[in-house]
Design a protein around this motif. Structure first.
Motif, mmCIF file in Angstrom:
data_model
loop_
_atom_site.group_PDB
_atom_site.id
_atom_site.type_symbol
_atom_site.label_atom_id
_atom_site.label_comp_id
_atom_site.label_asym_id
_atom_site.label_seq_id
_atom_site.Cartn_x
_atom_site.Cartn_y
_atom_site.Cartn_z
ATOM 1 N N ALA A 47 -13.396 -13.352 1.486
ATOM 2 C CA ALA A 47 -14.075 -13.230 0.195
ATOM 3 C C ALA A 47 -14.489 -11.796 -0.076
ATOM 4 O O ALA A 47 -14.427 -11.318 -1.216
ATOM 5 N N ASN A 48 -14.906 -11.091 0.977
ATOM 6 C CA ASN A 48 -15.299 -9.687 0.806
ATOM 7 C C ASN A 48 -14.114 -8.840 0.358
ATOM 8 O O ASN A 48 -14.240 -7.945 -0.484
ATOM 9 N N ASN A 49 -12.930 -9.150 0.936
ATOM 10 C CA ASN A 49 -11.724 -8.433 0.527
ATOM 11 C C ASN A 49 -11.407 -8.688 -0.948
ATOM 12 O O ASN A 49 -11.061 -7.780 -1.703
ATOM 13 N N ALA A 50 -11.575 -9.963 -1.362
ATOM 14 C CA ALA A 50 -11.337 -10.311 -2.766
ATOM 15 C C ALA A 50 -12.362 -9.651 -3.677
ATOM 16 O O ALA A 50 -12.039 -9.203 -4.776
ATOM 17 N N ASN A 51 -13.614 -9.559 -3.218
ATOM 18 C CA ASN A 51 -14.654 -8.904 -4.023
ATOM 19 C C ASN A 51 -14.361 -7.416 -4.198
ATOM 20 O O ASN A 51 -14.637 -6.832 -5.245
ATOM 21 N N THR A 52 -13.826 -6.792 -3.130
ATOM 22 C CA THR A 52 -13.463 -5.376 -3.244
ATOM 23 C C THR A 52 -12.366 -5.188 -4.284
ATOM 24 O O THR A 52 -12.406 -4.258 -5.086
ATOM 25 N N LEU A 53 -11.381 -6.101 -4.268
ATOM 26 C CA LEU A 53 -10.321 -6.033 -5.278
ATOM 27 C C LEU A 53 -10.899 -6.219 -6.676
ATOM 28 O O LEU A 53 -10.494 -5.560 -7.628
ATOM 29 N N ASN A 54 -11.876 -7.117 -6.790
ATOM 30 C CA ASN A 54 -12.534 -7.345 -8.084
ATOM 31 C C ASN A 54 -13.265 -6.091 -8.552
ATOM 32 O O ASN A 54 -13.292 -5.774 -9.738
ATOM 33 N N ARG A 55 -13.855 -5.360 -7.589
ATOM 34 C CA ARG A 55 -14.550 -4.117 -7.944
ATOM 35 C C ARG A 55 -13.559 -3.074 -8.458
ATOM 36 O O ARG A 55 -13.838 -2.356 -9.424
ATOM 37 N N HIS A 216 -6.472 -1.671 6.035
ATOM 38 C CA HIS A 216 -5.198 -1.057 5.677
ATOM 39 C C HIS A 216 -4.496 -1.972 4.680
ATOM 40 O O HIS A 216 -3.418 -2.508 4.936
ATOM 41 N N SER A 217 -5.153 -2.172 3.546
ATOM 42 C CA SER A 217 -4.618 -3.069 2.534
ATOM 43 C C SER A 217 -3.618 -2.339 1.655
ATOM 44 O O SER A 217 -3.749 -1.148 1.388
ATOM 45 N N SER A 218 -2.626 -3.102 1.205
ATOM 46 C CA SER A 218 -1.634 -2.583 0.271
ATOM 47 C C SER A 218 -1.976 -3.133 -1.107
ATOM 48 O O SER A 218 -2.043 -4.347 -1.301
ATOM 49 N N ILE A 219 -2.203 -2.234 -2.075
ATOM 50 C CA ILE A 219 -2.694 -2.639 -3.386
ATOM 51 C C ILE A 219 -1.649 -2.354 -4.453
ATOM 52 O O ILE A 219 -1.017 -1.294 -4.458
ATOM 53 N N MET A 220 -1.470 -3.308 -5.367
ATOM 54 C CA MET A 220 -0.572 -3.128 -6.508
ATOM 55 C C MET A 220 -1.305 -3.504 -7.788
ATOM 56 O O MET A 220 -2.149 -4.401 -7.785
ATOM 57 N N ILE A 221 -0.959 -2.814 -8.869
ATOM 58 C CA ILE A 221 -1.478 -3.164 -10.191
ATOM 59 C C ILE A 221 -0.280 -3.451 -11.083
ATOM 60 O O ILE A 221 0.606 -2.605 -11.244
ATOM 61 N N LEU A 222 -0.228 -4.685 -11.660
ATOM 62 C CA LEU A 222 0.889 -5.134 -12.480
ATOM 63 C C LEU A 222 0.443 -5.297 -13.927
ATOM 64 O O LEU A 222 -0.716 -5.668 -14.194
ATOM 65 N N ASP A 223 1.367 -5.050 -14.868
ATOM 66 C CA ASP A 223 1.031 -5.263 -16.272
ATOM 67 C C ASP A 223 1.251 -6.732 -16.635
ATOM 68 O O ASP A 223 1.522 -7.575 -15.772
ATOM 69 N N LYS A 224 1.162 -7.032 -17.947
ATOM 70 C CA LYS A 224 1.279 -8.419 -18.397
ATOM 71 C C LYS A 224 2.648 -9.013 -18.073
ATOM 72 O O LYS A 224 2.781 -10.237 -17.935
ATOM 73 N N ILE A 280 -3.340 -6.982 -7.143
ATOM 74 C CA ILE A 280 -2.869 -7.703 -5.955
ATOM 75 C C ILE A 280 -3.142 -6.855 -4.714
ATOM 76 O O ILE A 280 -2.898 -5.646 -4.700
ATOM 77 N N SER A 281 -3.699 -7.521 -3.683
ATOM 78 C CA SER A 281 -3.887 -6.843 -2.401
ATOM 79 C C SER A 281 -3.180 -7.643 -1.309
ATOM 80 O O SER A 281 -3.236 -8.875 -1.297
ATOM 81 N N PHE A 282 -2.498 -6.934 -0.406
ATOM 82 C CA PHE A 282 -1.881 -7.525 0.779
ATOM 83 C C PHE A 282 -2.599 -6.951 1.995
ATOM 84 O O PHE A 282 -2.572 -5.736 2.229
ATOM 85 N N THR A 283 -3.291 -7.817 2.756
ATOM 86 C CA THR A 283 -4.053 -7.377 3.922
ATOM 87 C C THR A 283 -3.562 -8.130 5.148
ATOM 88 O O THR A 283 -3.503 -9.374 5.135
ATOM 89 N N PRO A 284 -3.178 -7.432 6.224
ATOM 90 C CA PRO A 284 -2.717 -8.126 7.436
ATOM 91 C C PRO A 284 -3.759 -9.104 7.960
ATOM 92 O O PRO A 284 -4.940 -8.768 8.067
ATOM 93 N N VAL A 285 -3.311 -10.333 8.263
ATOM 94 C CA VAL A 285 -4.222 -11.373 8.746
ATOM 95 C C VAL A 285 -4.893 -10.949 10.041
ATOM 96 O O VAL A 285 -6.103 -11.127 10.222
#
Length: 728
Positions: A47-55, A216-224, A280-285
């Motif tokens: 959830a913390n990872n998701a909150n960071t993405l939300n920020r 070491h998350s991989s982050i992407m930003i996609l359009d509509k 979108i964030s991809f974080t190793p489990v």
């Protein structure tokens, strides 16, 4: 010798029983921690990872939203209006000046251009270019040719975002740019103007790096259209088809586990309501869960250590205390036997106490011990209830025997049962014997019992009810359940009947914990709105009553209410002090039996502080508006004067300052500043020999044409006409 062996056998029997109990407790703790706390910790990390993405989403959206404001300003800007600008010989100069203002006030934009459709030039904050010169030399895009560029700026009807791409400026400076294209129309007609915002990709990657530094998350930003706008420096490479497969039919927020290059990853997706973009964030489990793995190892080592130390302590404690305890038990046993033989009441209490403590295991044992004292249970089912008497003072010891008789008489009107005094003198423990019919209509029977009891003793009561059991040896469990049910009156309130079944259906999770209502309460206290505070408190009470809130959650929520009330008040007005006895504190929780009593205290306290906050706020508002007016009077003649600088000076946002000033004075900052400038200009025109350029600068205008236009707009006359009129 035989006696010694028996004594040692008894010693080791009890020693092993304590060790087994210790082992069971630790085993339960290990099971609970592994299945509850470790699981909760894992969920919290995800959830913390998701909150960071939300920020990240919130920061990007807030900056992108500024483009809407800028294009609205451009639409209203006469100098950038195609109907006026295309016929103006100073179009290029005016466009550069106006665009430069927007760049100065917005660090997000690296550069911006405006294009009037049908024109052969495009204008930026620094120069003007022909279309071929702009796209082929000045700003050479890696994947945007001249033909596509012309089509986009002349025919685009809706805003468009180009993904980050390499842009070479004059064959020297190369950078990756995200380009925002906004067509601007006036009054619902077709777009006549196109605005380009150039944003350096580093703006996005810096936000991502600042917020995702821990993983070491991989982050992407996609359009509509699910096209990648930008990505973090360490972003994984996925094909468009693979990315769409991962997204599936989910539209909004979700987190799932996916496999990327044979590596399991948590994929978190958030969709912005503002832009429609997906983050979108991809974080190793293994990276997310390595913290929990370390905690589990440490916990197991601690458990083993506790088991060893506990066993040693139990052994030496048994050796030290076994003999005196045994002698004491023997002595008390002899005394109890003596009391049983000497008094009927004590014997009855002893047997009932034995039942409640589980010392009587079978109906035969109960019959054998109870028959000499007329204690017998005629029905097969057993139940324990605890009755709380709502009296302002403790019951006097002289009145207890009479009260017990009244209780037992009332009990036996409805059930077969017996009553004994609780350690708390305001409580009575009733052990009831039921048949099948009584068990099925227990609620109605207890209602009638409570009504009749009130008539008999003239005292209001609250009843905690345990579960019904057939086995005599489980009566202690029913007693514990009745105690827990009675404690739950904190939520249910006094005067009713509370069944243990109501507690067994509780959800121990905190997912529905009313964080939002607590935040609203905090905000309302800051606003000093006592009516809304009462409404918010009622909402929290309804939450506890309707959501079947566990007792520990209810007590924690009561503490949170007290804590929020005082801390928020201290934040709003640290100078306001109350009498010492009026401060709410955690110790007050022990003084209340129900949440209604606690709520009444909070309402009274909030009513007092809301009045004080409103009085203090009125004084601060007047002081702030006086300071704002003084600031404008000091700097209105400065050519660099801006509302943004003023907002920074007072530590406020531009929007909040502008709205606040208008609410307090009835006019905007621009109107107030313009009036000061015009009054000063009139004075200089009539009293000084300065020319128009000098006067323009003295009243805050960089050039005389802007000053003359504004002067005529306000007075209806040019400066020259005004001087002539006054001299007449």
């Amino acid at each position: 010798m035989k006696s010694y062996i028996q004594e040692k056998a008894l010693f080791f029997k009890y020693l092993m029983s304590y060790v087994i109990i210790l082992f069971i407790c630790i085993a339960i703790m290990v099971f609970f921690v592994n299945n509850q706390f470790i699981g909760v910790l894992k969920d919290e990390l995800i959830a913390n990872n998701a909150n960071t993405l939300n920020r990240v989403m919130y920061i990007v959206d807030a900056n992108i939203k500024q483009f809407d404001s800028i294009q609205t300003h451009i639409q209203m800007n006469r100098s950038l209006n195609p109907y006026y600008g295309l016929n103006d010989p100073n179009l290029a100069i005016d466009a550069q000046r106006e665009l430069g203002k927007y760049l100065v006030s917005n660090s997000l934009i690296k550069d911006m251009m405006v294009y009037f459709r049908g024109d052969s030039f495009i204008y930026s904050s620094t120069s003007s270019y022909s279309i071929p010169l702009f796209i082929n030399q000045a700003f050479r895009y890696s994947s945007w040719n001249e033909e596509d560029f012309k089509r986009d700026i002349n025919s685009l009807k809706v805003p468009k975002v180009r993904s980050a791409e390499d842009v070479i400026k004059y064959d020297r400076e190369q950078s990756r740019i995200v380009t925002f294209i906004f067509p601007i129309s006036s009054f619902g007609v077709d777009a006549k103007t196109t605005v380009l915002f150039l944003v350096d990709e580093q703006f996005f990657t810096k936000i991502i790096k600042d917020n995702f530094g821990g993983y070491h998350s991989s982050i992407m930003i996609l359009d509509k259209n699910n096209q990648v706008i930008t990505a973090s420096n360490n972003a994984i490479r996925l094909s468009a088809d693979r990315l769409i497969e991962y997204l599936g039919s989910n539209e909004n927020h979700f987190t799932q586990t996916v496999s990327v290059d044979n590596q399991k990853m948590f994929m978190s997706v958030l969709k912005s309501n503002e832009t429609g973009w997906k983050y979108i964030s991809f974080t190793p489990v293994n990276e997310v869960l390595k913290k929990t793995d370390g905690i589990q190892v440490d916990f197991i080592l601690v458990v083993i250590l506790l088991l060893v130390i506990g066993s040693i302590v139990i052994y030496f404690n048994m050796r030290t205390n076994y003999k005196p305890v045994k002698n004491t038990i023997d002595y008390l046993s002899n005394q109890n036997k003596s009391l049983i033989s000497s008094t009927r009441i004590a014997s009855k209490d002893f047997i009932l106490d034995s039942l409640l403590k589980g010392r009587i295991h079978t109906p035969d044992d109960l019959k054998q011990q109870g028959e000499p004292f007329a204690i017998s249970f005629r029905n097969p089912l057993h139940l324990v209830i605890i009755v709380l008497l709502h009296t302002p003072h403790s019951i006097k010891s002289q009145a207890v025997p009479e009260l017990l008789d009244q209780f037992e008489s009332t009990v036996n009107l409805f059930f077969n049962g017996y009553v004994r005094e609780h350690l708390d003198q305001k409580k009575m423990v009733c052990i009831l014997s039921l048949d099948e019919i009584q068990s099925e209509c227990l609620m109605a029977e207890l209602d009638a019992f409570q009504i009749h009891l009130k008539e008999a003793i003239s005292i209001q009561t609250t009843i905690g009810v345990g579960n019904v059991y057939e086995d005599v040896k489980i009566i202690p469990q029913s007693y514990v359940e009745a105690s827990a049910a009675l404690d739950y009156r904190l939520v249910k309130g006094n005067g009713g009947i509370i069944f243990n079944d109501e507690l067994s259906n509780q959800d121990d999770s905190l997912d529905s914990y009313p964080h939002k209502e607590l935040d609203i309460l905090k905000s309302l206290i800051k606003q000093g709105n006592d009516l809304e505070i009462e409404y918010a408190l009622n909402n929290i009470i309804n939450y506890m009553k309707t959501c079947n809130t566990p007792l520990f959650v209810a007590r924690g929520l009561c503490f949170d209410i007290l804590n929020i009330v005082w801390r928020t008040f201290a934040e709003v007005n640290k100078e306001l002090l109350l009498p010492k006895g009026e401060y709410p504190n955690a110790s007050m929780l022990a003084e209340f039996e129900t949440i209604e009593e606690l709520t009444n205290l909070v309402k009274n306290f909030c009513s007092h502080i809301c009045t004080s906050i409103r009085e203090s706020k009125a004084v601060k508002d007047q002081s702030l508006i006086n300071d704002a007016a003084s600031y404008i009077q000091s700097y209105f003649a400065d050519c660099d004067f801006s509302i943004q600088n003023m907002a920074d000076h007072f530590g406020m946002t531009l929007t909040n300052l502008s709205q606040y000033f208008k609410n307090q004075t009835g006019q905007t900052i621009i109107e107030y500043t313009t009036n000061l400038r015009m009054n000063k200009a009139k004075e200089l025109l009539l009293s000084s020999d300065s020319n128009l350029n000098e006067i323009s600068i003295q009243v805050g205008y960089l050039n005389s044409s802007s000053f003359i236009r504004r002067f005529k707009q306000i007075t209806g006359l040019t400066p020259g006409q005004y001087v002539k009129e006054k001299k007449k």
